[in-house]
Write an enzyme that holds these catalytic residues in place. Sequence first.
Site, PDB file in Angstrom:
ATOM      1  N   TYR A  42      11.904  31.686   1.317  1.00 14.76           N
ATOM      2  CA  TYR A  42      10.625  32.488   1.723  1.00 14.76           C
ATOM      3  C   TYR A  42      10.839  32.933   3.200  1.00 14.76           C
ATOM      4  O   TYR A  42      11.194  32.352   4.195  1.00 14.76           O
ATOM      5  CB  TYR A  42       9.689  31.317   1.625  1.00 14.76           C
ATOM      6  CG  TYR A  42       9.166  31.185   0.046  1.00 14.76           C
ATOM      7  CD1 TYR A  42       8.547  31.946  -0.563  1.00 14.76           C
ATOM      8  CD2 TYR A  42       9.241  29.889  -0.426  1.00 14.76           C
ATOM      9  CE1 TYR A  42       8.132  31.736  -1.871  1.00 14.76           C
ATOM     10  CE2 TYR A  42       8.942  29.641  -1.651  1.00 14.76           C
ATOM     11  CZ  TYR A  42       8.662  30.473  -2.471  1.00 14.76           C
ATOM     12  OH  TYR A  42       7.969  30.310  -3.739  1.00 14.76           O
ATOM     13  N   LYS A 102       0.802  -1.244   0.058  1.00 14.28           N
ATOM     14  CA  LYS A 102      -0.039   0.083   0.026  1.00 14.28           C
ATOM     15  C   LYS A 102       0.763   1.075   0.023  1.00 14.28           C
ATOM     16  O   LYS A 102       2.310   1.071   0.432  1.00 14.28           O
ATOM     17  CB  LYS A 102      -1.014  -0.097   1.090  1.00 14.28           C
ATOM     18  CG  LYS A 102      -0.219  -0.227   2.576  1.00 14.28           C
ATOM     19  CD  LYS A 102      -1.099  -0.232   3.655  1.00 14.28           C
ATOM     20  CE  LYS A 102      -0.505  -0.289   5.060  1.00 14.28           C
ATOM     21  NZ  LYS A 102      -1.434  -0.232   5.948  1.00 14.28           N
TER      22      LYS A 102
END
Length: 489
Positions: free
Chosen positions: A381, A154
């Site tokens: 940033y 998964k």
Amino acid sequence: MCDKKLKKYFGSRYVRLALFWLLAVSFAVTMHTLLLVNRNEDADFYLLSVCARMTVPFFFMVTVPLAAALLLFRDTSAGRQGTSNKEGLLAKKVWSMQGFDHLWNSLKGKKKPKVRTAACARAWIELDSKALKQNIAFLRSSLPKSCKLMPALKADAYGHGAALIAKELQKLGIDAYCVASAKEGVTLRRQGTKGEILILGYTNPQEFALLHRYHLTQTVVDAAYAAQLNQFGKKIHVHIGIDTGMHRIGERYENTEKLAKMFEMQHLVIDGLFTHLCVSDSNEPQDQSYTKKQAQAFSQTIQKLQERGYSCPKVHMLASYGVLNYPQYAGDYARVGIALYGVLSTKEDTMGVKQHLKPVLSLKARVAAVKVLYAGESVGYGLTYTADCDKKLAVLSIGYADGLPRALSEGVGSVLINGQTAPVIGRICMDQTIVDVSGIKHVEAGDVAVLIGKSGGLEISACDLAKQAGTITNEVLSRMGQRLERILV
């Protein structure tokens, strides 16, 4: 005229093959009817004994794909009755003539397209096949021979790449897998994965057809869901989930009557029953006691069903931690997940099995640029980092969209370049990360930065990243982005 008719039947892409097929037919007819024997012995020898005999094998090779082309996508563009354009395109893709195109291109001197490797990747994952093999061997040795591994693929095999991992596991004799969704199961099937594929989670009733079409095994999440599966009207293979205390999915173990009714449902093929031990990762006395109660409840439920005459073909309780801590509860399968990939959920747990399990995954990225940040200048940033002196920076072509946790920003995390540590400065961006390489000599654009793995004598593990980011290894690995190249080494 002939060319136009061929295009009508096969499309322009197949004209060359069709013409060759007609030529091969004429050679075959001439050879078997002896038309040239009495006309010209030299022509008979060279054209039939040499050319025709060479042509016949290719005739059979070309016949099948041409027939498929005619049957599957003749007049598709016009919307043939009973066949949609979408189906026609799919058929064209399935019956593509790539092998013949490569032959034709080679005859014309065209080069084959280059295969992408780490040499041209901006950021990539390397998978160690030897480590995977070692992990499988250790996990098998920890269980009785009657208990088979059912690896969890998964979340794209915990970020490792389900297709690559599945192929390697098949080579190691694995023939049962578990995934989280029908989509994951279908993807594995389309990539050639054989054997049982158990879907551990919920599948929407609108997608029940996928279970039947792709031979997937569905988990019964409760009694009401069993009724929905049965109402689909076609045989669906299932494993019944039994809730013994995690209270997530599965019918409660006390509800023997509801469980028994599932065995009476006409369209359910019950291949197994399972539960999940929710604190099997802990050795605390209270958690050991709870795990024991779960195992007893599951075993008692199986016994009650068998006493009623119902067959319980396969039973399983263990996941990765269960294999390591409670091998005595082994059933027919062990749903190994994180341990398969050579790590456990925390660094402390991983250190306890380090001699047995080896990490399969390494994460690397390319240095995109090297530049100077002068004293007093800020970067990134928010300008959260300001240089107190001149610094040398390296910009890495990887960011949080690739799975690098943003929590590693501003000096929390680091990378390895040329066998030395380079701390992350400023905020990690979506696609790029800036690191301080002031103390590392000879760093250039194109160099490799190691984010998980080894460089020189140093190593950064997925467990290290998880601890720094305040999470578990499972989350760090399973969130690795799809745009990362995955390469088996």
